[in-house]
Design an enzyme around this catalytic site. Structure first.
Site, PDB file in Angstrom:
ATOM      1  N   CYS A   2      20.628  38.637  39.805  1.00 39.75           N
ATOM      2  CA  CYS A   2      21.134  39.490  41.044  1.00 39.75           C
ATOM      3  C   CYS A   2      22.105  40.012  41.191  1.00 39.75           C
ATOM      4  O   CYS A   2      22.700  39.252  39.774  1.00 39.75           O
ATOM      5  CB  CYS A   2      20.657  38.379  42.555  1.00 39.75           C
ATOM      6  SG  CYS A   2      18.946  37.654  42.576  1.00 39.75           S
ATOM      7  N   ARG A  27      20.487  44.487  37.216  1.00 40.42           N
ATOM      8  CA  ARG A  27      20.308  43.357  37.293  1.00 40.42           C
ATOM      9  C   ARG A  27      19.361  42.515  37.544  1.00 40.42           C
ATOM     10  O   ARG A  27      19.019  41.295  37.920  1.00 40.42           O
ATOM     11  CB  ARG A  27      21.261  42.512  37.934  1.00 40.42           C
ATOM     12  CG  ARG A  27      22.718  42.846  37.188  1.00 40.42           C
ATOM     13  CD  ARG A  27      24.323  42.721  37.484  1.00 40.42           C
ATOM     14  NE  ARG A  27      24.146  41.080  37.511  1.00 40.42           N
ATOM     15  CZ  ARG A  27      24.843  39.990  36.656  1.00 40.42           C
ATOM     16  NH1 ARG A  27      25.477  40.731  35.271  1.00 40.42           N
ATOM     17  NH2 ARG A  27      25.289  38.474  36.276  1.00 40.42           N
ATOM     18  N   TRP A  74      16.483  39.850  42.936  1.00 40.29           N
ATOM     19  CA  TRP A  74      15.616  39.959  41.598  1.00 40.29           C
ATOM     20  C   TRP A  74      14.869  38.441  42.645  1.00 40.29           C
ATOM     21  O   TRP A  74      15.208  37.327  42.327  1.00 40.29           O
ATOM     22  CB  TRP A  74      15.780  39.395  40.089  1.00 40.29           C
ATOM     23  CG  TRP A  74      15.069  39.388  39.697  1.00 40.29           C
ATOM     24  CD1 TRP A  74      14.018  40.608  38.925  1.00 40.29           C
ATOM     25  CD2 TRP A  74      14.512  38.400  38.318  1.00 40.29           C
ATOM     26  NE1 TRP A  74      13.146  40.475  38.185  1.00 40.29           N
ATOM     27  CE2 TRP A  74      13.077  38.993  38.212  1.00 40.29           C
ATOM     28  CE3 TRP A  74      14.681  37.122  38.692  1.00 40.29           C
ATOM     29  CZ2 TRP A  74      12.776  37.723  36.854  1.00 40.29           C
ATOM     30  CZ3 TRP A  74      13.520  36.351  37.905  1.00 40.29           C
ATOM     31  CH2 TRP A  74      12.874  36.321  37.228  1.00 40.29           C
ATOM     32  N   ASN A 100      23.338  34.509  43.301  1.00 40.75           N
ATOM     33  CA  ASN A 100      22.546  34.294  41.949  1.00 40.75           C
ATOM     34  C   ASN A 100      22.184  33.407  41.032  1.00 40.75           C
ATOM     35  O   ASN A 100      23.248  32.414  41.255  1.00 40.75           O
ATOM     36  CB  ASN A 100      23.313  35.549  40.959  1.00 40.75           C
ATOM     37  CG  ASN A 100      23.334  35.624  40.264  1.00 40.75           C
ATOM     38  OD1 ASN A 100      22.053  35.959  39.623  1.00 40.75           O
ATOM     39  ND2 ASN A 100      23.740  36.009  38.880  1.00 40.75           N
ATOM     40  N   GLY A 101      21.187  33.252  40.929  1.00 40.79           N
ATOM     41  CA  GLY A 101      21.229  31.625  40.285  1.00 40.79           C
ATOM     42  C   GLY A 101      20.068  30.959  40.915  1.00 40.79           C
ATOM     43  O   GLY A 101      19.308  31.236  41.426  1.00 40.79           O
ATOM     44  N   GLU A 465       8.149  43.262  18.506  1.00 40.33           N
ATOM     45  CA  GLU A 465       8.967  44.064  19.871  1.00 40.33           C
ATOM     46  C   GLU A 465       8.119  45.845  20.283  1.00 40.33           C
ATOM     47  O   GLU A 465       8.628  45.736  21.746  1.00 40.33           O
ATOM     48  CB  GLU A 465      10.243  44.299  18.525  1.00 40.33           C
ATOM     49  CG  GLU A 465      11.511  45.237  19.149  1.00 40.33           C
ATOM     50  CD  GLU A 465      12.548  44.835  20.382  1.00 40.33           C
ATOM     51  OE1 GLU A 465      12.454  43.723  21.165  1.00 40.33           O
ATOM     52  OE2 GLU A 465      11.907  45.756  21.702  1.00 40.33           O
ATOM     53  N   LYS A 469       7.763  46.134  24.247  1.00 41.26           N
ATOM     54  CA  LYS A 469       8.415  47.306  24.901  1.00 41.26           C
ATOM     55  C   LYS A 469       6.969  48.154  25.502  1.00 41.26           C
ATOM     56  O   LYS A 469       6.793  47.821  26.216  1.00 41.26           O
ATOM     57  CB  LYS A 469       8.686  48.465  23.620  1.00 41.26           C
ATOM     58  CG  LYS A 469       9.414  48.019  23.415  1.00 41.26           C
ATOM     59  CD  LYS A 469      11.098  48.094  24.105  1.00 41.26           C
ATOM     60  CE  LYS A 469      11.288  47.170  24.480  1.00 41.26           C
ATOM     61  NZ  LYS A 469      12.486  45.983  23.960  1.00 41.26           N
ATOM     62  N   GLU A 472       5.967  45.619  28.498  1.00 37.89           N
ATOM     63  CA  GLU A 472       7.192  45.613  29.682  1.00 37.89           C
ATOM     64  C   GLU A 472       7.270  47.104  30.515  1.00 37.89           C
ATOM     65  O   GLU A 472       7.303  46.702  32.286  1.00 37.89           O
ATOM     66  CB  GLU A 472       8.536  45.091  29.261  1.00 37.89           C
ATOM     67  CG  GLU A 472       9.344  45.656  28.444  1.00 37.89           C
ATOM     68  CD  GLU A 472      10.585  44.829  27.973  1.00 37.89           C
ATOM     69  OE1 GLU A 472      11.230  45.490  26.951  1.00 37.89           O
ATOM     70  OE2 GLU A 472      10.556  44.653  28.912  1.00 37.89           O
ATOM     71  N   HIS A 488      -7.642  35.502  10.475  1.00 37.26           N
ATOM     72  CA  HIS A 488      -7.986  34.551  11.116  1.00 37.26           C
ATOM     73  C   HIS A 488      -8.002  34.057  12.348  1.00 37.26           C
ATOM     74  O   HIS A 488      -8.078  33.044  12.714  1.00 37.26           O
ATOM     75  CB  HIS A 488      -6.721  33.595  10.708  1.00 37.26           C
ATOM     76  CG  HIS A 488      -6.209  33.544   9.055  1.00 37.26           C
ATOM     77  ND1 HIS A 488      -6.999  32.265   8.265  1.00 37.26           N
ATOM     78  CD2 HIS A 488      -5.333  34.101   8.497  1.00 37.26           C
ATOM     79  CE1 HIS A 488      -5.967  32.669   6.705  1.00 37.26           C
ATOM     80  NE2 HIS A 488      -6.059  33.976   7.474  1.00 37.26           N
ATOM     81  N   LYS A 583      17.799  42.578  33.962  1.00 34.83           N
ATOM     82  CA  LYS A 583      18.223  43.463  32.833  1.00 34.83           C
ATOM     83  C   LYS A 583      19.007  41.640  31.646  1.00 34.83           C
ATOM     84  O   LYS A 583      18.978  41.677  30.730  1.00 34.83           O
ATOM     85  CB  LYS A 583      19.593  44.409  32.895  1.00 34.83           C
ATOM     86  CG  LYS A 583      20.122  43.963  31.511  1.00 34.83           C
ATOM     87  CD  LYS A 583      19.213  45.735  30.672  1.00 34.83           C
ATOM     88  CE  LYS A 583      19.427  45.894  29.258  1.00 34.83           C
ATOM     89  NZ  LYS A 583      18.599  46.688  28.647  1.00 34.83           N
TER      90      LYS A 583
HETATM   91  C1  F6R Z   1      13.171  43.134  26.327  1.00 35.61           C
HETATM   92  C2  F6R Z   1      14.572  43.185  26.823  1.00 35.61           C
HETATM   93  C3  F6R Z   1      14.089  41.055  27.243  1.00 35.61           C
HETATM   94  C4  F6R Z   1      15.601  40.792  26.572  1.00 35.61           C
HETATM   95  C5  F6R Z   1      16.070  39.730  26.606  1.00 35.61           C
HETATM   96  C6  F6R Z   1      17.634  38.847  26.354  1.00 35.61           C
HETATM   97  O1  F6R Z   1      13.288  44.614  26.330  1.00 35.61           O
HETATM   98  O2  F6R Z   1      15.017  43.658  27.359  1.00 35.61           O
HETATM   99  O3  F6R Z   1      13.330  40.551  26.038  1.00 35.61           O
HETATM  100  O4  F6R Z   1      16.028  41.315  25.172  1.00 35.61           O
HETATM  101  O5  F6R Z   1      16.045  38.684  28.495  1.00 35.61           O
HETATM  102  O6  F6R Z   1      18.847  39.415  26.762  1.00 35.61           O
HETATM  103  P1  F6R Z   1      19.345  39.527  26.339  1.00 35.61           P
HETATM  104  O7  F6R Z   1      20.170  40.453  24.571  1.00 35.61           O
HETATM  105  O8  F6R Z   1      21.151  40.042  26.911  1.00 35.61           O
HETATM  106  O9  F6R Z   1      20.088  38.132  25.749  1.00 35.61           O
END
Ligand code: F6R
Length: 588
Positions: A2, A27, A74, A100-101, A465, A469, A472, A488, A583
């Site tokens: 948040c 956030r 959030w 937040n938390g 990766e 992408k 998400e 397998h 984020k």
């Molecule tokens: C994927 C993504 C998340 C972050 C993860 C770690 O696109 O953004 O999987 O990579 O939450 O975040 P950081 O790098 O800020 O620790």
């Protein structure tokens, strides 16, 4: 997760608070609320949705008052509803709180408070803070004592800011960031420097269990025993200019396109620090790498290269599993923690566990003022500027760039990374120029429900990766698979409805991948090849320029980012703000 902002100023704060919340929306963004103090009364407006939408419907910016707090949520406890949006109140409505938390013991606290007559209005864990503040306010204590008594009852992680009817703002933190911004007109208090950066580039980073009290133009800091504290003012260097979309429709697309520039910038500064970093690694007996999500994928690439080129074995442990998989560490162990935000709770927990065993902590972050950077023995920055899109794009290649530089230094330049950077930039530009072709590929697979991405060796983390992408951004089931694992189990899933993307550059993995591609083809799946070498098994082909073999991961991930972006658009999803995600994941 948040975002929190508070501001005590000499002029109207509501427009500033709304502006700050917009900047921190990455956030968390499911609901928004503001509380301001107008003539000794608390005014509140809150609603479900993004900041702009709630502002349009509730006219947040017109709220009167020179003191106020704001929040974007959030959801963790309690659904996404107006009543669960922050701020939350005590019974009398004398104090408003944003948090937040996660308050882990909120159920017990709530039961106790209800027994003593408090009435709760929301389903959140956060509301207990307002009622605790209220109950200690009745006991003739000073503000620092009210806050410290409240904090002592809380278990879990928190950063909260409260505003009282008399205009006093107070806040405290434990394992969630809270930062003061001393500005010309007054003090900000925020979960993120981005909350106040247009107004001041000075910041005071509060430590765990610090209490801040802002009364008019005075700021006072205390510990939990009520002793006054002093904390240094830090100058924050942050490229604010880049927080706009420029010519792009979304931050995500802009950030994908920034990568040729950002990989150049990552690792170009701090040459001395890089050497120190490498000395610490050389002197370690055991080396571990950790990170979450995308950052974990960059650790996987690094593990492979460390072993192959620097002849250093490293263990990679995904941060959320670290505490259950405690490796034996001592003062000769080194943990490299990788995190864009430097605030991810699982990463910070791993670092704390490792530190407790005596390990040295090295970190790679984008935010140099982050909690992770501050608790590390040494850190390197990826310097890619603010990454606003929730999905990590440029921070991933930035992390790779720093990791390649480290490994290059450790193997005395055997990767030739610094020398090959210009060639890499040209090649990345070439891949970005295929955007239109990739958009068409997205068109042709929009209806697919399952996408498999395969690669071997250093290309396997890129498959993971790419799948992350697509999941998400486009909400499509996507799975990264080590190609050799196909036989397998996963082959059982492949049929004429499957889409399989094979990352297949012309290196030692090429022939084996081609064999697998033909097995997949025989089951009728659609195959998309990403390679510098075509093959007749591919139905569609994304051509990569030829570069030094170990540099392919940089190039391979870009078409997958673009594909995920266009798939999101075709699904009417907002690529910058995917549903249910935030984020900065500051809760466990
Ligand atoms: C994927 C993504 C998340 C972050 C993860 C770690 O696109 O953004 O999987 O990579 O939450 O975040 P950081 O790098 O800020 O620790």
């Amino acid at each position: 997760m948040c975002s929190i902002i508070g501001y005590a100023s000499r002029s109207s704060v509501a427009p500033v608070l709304v502006d700050s919340l917009k900047r921190m929306e990455y956030r968390g963004y499911d609901s928004v609320g503001l509380a301001t103090i107008d003539n000794g009364r608390i005014l509140t407006r809150k609603g479900v949705g993004r900041v702009s939408a709630v502002n349009s419907s509730l006219n947040l910016i017109t709220m009167q008052g020179q003191v106020g707090i704001g929040h974007t949520r959030w959801a963790t406890h309690g659904g996404v509803t107006e009543k669960n949006a922050h701020p939350h109140y005590d019974c009398a409505g004398d104090v408003a709180v944003v948090h937040n938390g996660i308050i882990e013991n909120y159920k017990d606290l709530r039961d106790d408070l209800i027994k003593s007559g408090h009435k709760f209005k929301s389903d959140t864990d956060s509301e207990v803070i307002a009622h605790l503040l209220e109950s200690y306010s009745r006991k003739n204590l000073n503000i620092a004592q009210i806050v410290s008594n409240t904090c002592k009852r809380l278990k879990g992680s928190y950063a909260f800011v409260a505003v009282f009817e008399n205009g006093t703002i107070c806040g405290s933190r434990f394992d969630e960031p809270l930062i003061i911004g001393p500005a010309d007109e007054g003090y900000f208090i925020s979960s993120d420097v981005l909350g106040f950066l247009p107004y001041t580039d000075k910041a005071i980073f509060l430590d765990n269990k610090d209490i801040a009290v802002i009364e008019g133009k005075d700021l006072k800091l205390y510990d939990y025993d009520g002793n006054p504290l002093f904390r240094q003012i830090t100058q924050v260097a942050w490229e604010l200019g880049s927080i706009d979309k420029g010519k792009f429709t979304h931050y995500t697309l802009k950030e994908i396109h920034e990568q040729p520039l950002t990989i150049m910038k990552a690792s170009s500064r701090n040459v001395e620090k890089l050497k120190l970093f490498c000395d610490i690694i050389r002197n370690s007996s055991t080396l571990y790498l950790t990170g979450s999500g995308t950052s974990y994928h960059s650790a996987l690439v690094a593990k492979h290269l460390l072993s192959k080129f620097a002849k250093i074995r490293a263990e990679t442990i995904v941060s959320s599993e670290f505490q259950y998989d405690l490796a034996p560490m001592d003062s000769s162990s080194v943990l490299i923690a990788i995190s864009q935000s430097g605030e991810t709770a699982d990463v910070l927990q791993s670092v704390k566990d490792a530190k407790q065993m005596g390990a040295k902590i090295l970190s790679i972050v984008n935010v140099p003022t982050s909690s992770l950077a501050r608790i590390s023995d040494s850190f390197l920055t990826i310097d890619c500027g603010p990454e606003v899109g929730v999905a990590a794009t440029k921070s991933f290649t930035g992390q790779l760039s720093v990791l390649y530089s480290i490994i290059d230094e450790l193997c005395n330049g055997c990767l030739g990374y610094q020398l090959s950077k210009l060639e890499l930039v040209d090649a990345l530009n070439e891949v970005l120029a295929s955007e239109e072709q990739i958009e068409k590929i997205a068109d042709s697979i929009t209806a697919s429900k399952d996408i498999y991405i395969m690669g071997r060796s250093i290309h396997y983390p890129i498959a993971l990766e790419g799948a992350l992408k697509i999941k998400e951004l486009a909400y499509v089931h996507a799975e990264g698979i080590a190609t050799g694992e196909l036989k397998h189990g996963p082959l059982a899933l492949i049929d004429t409805n499957s889409v399989v993307i094979i990352i297949n550059p012309k290196d030692a993995t090429f022939q084996d991948n081609v064999a697998s591609a033909h097995e997949i083809k025989a089951r009728g799946a659609m195959i998309i090849g990403i390679s510098d070498e075509p093959d007749d098994s591919y139905d569609m082909f994304i051509k990569l320029p030829t570069v030094g073999r170990i540099h392919y991961p940089f190039l391979e991930v870009v078409p997958l980012q673009i594909l995920a972006y266009y798939l999101a658009l075709r699904k009417n999803a907002d690529p910058d703000y995917p549903r249910n995600l935030a984020k900065s994941v500051t809760v466990k």
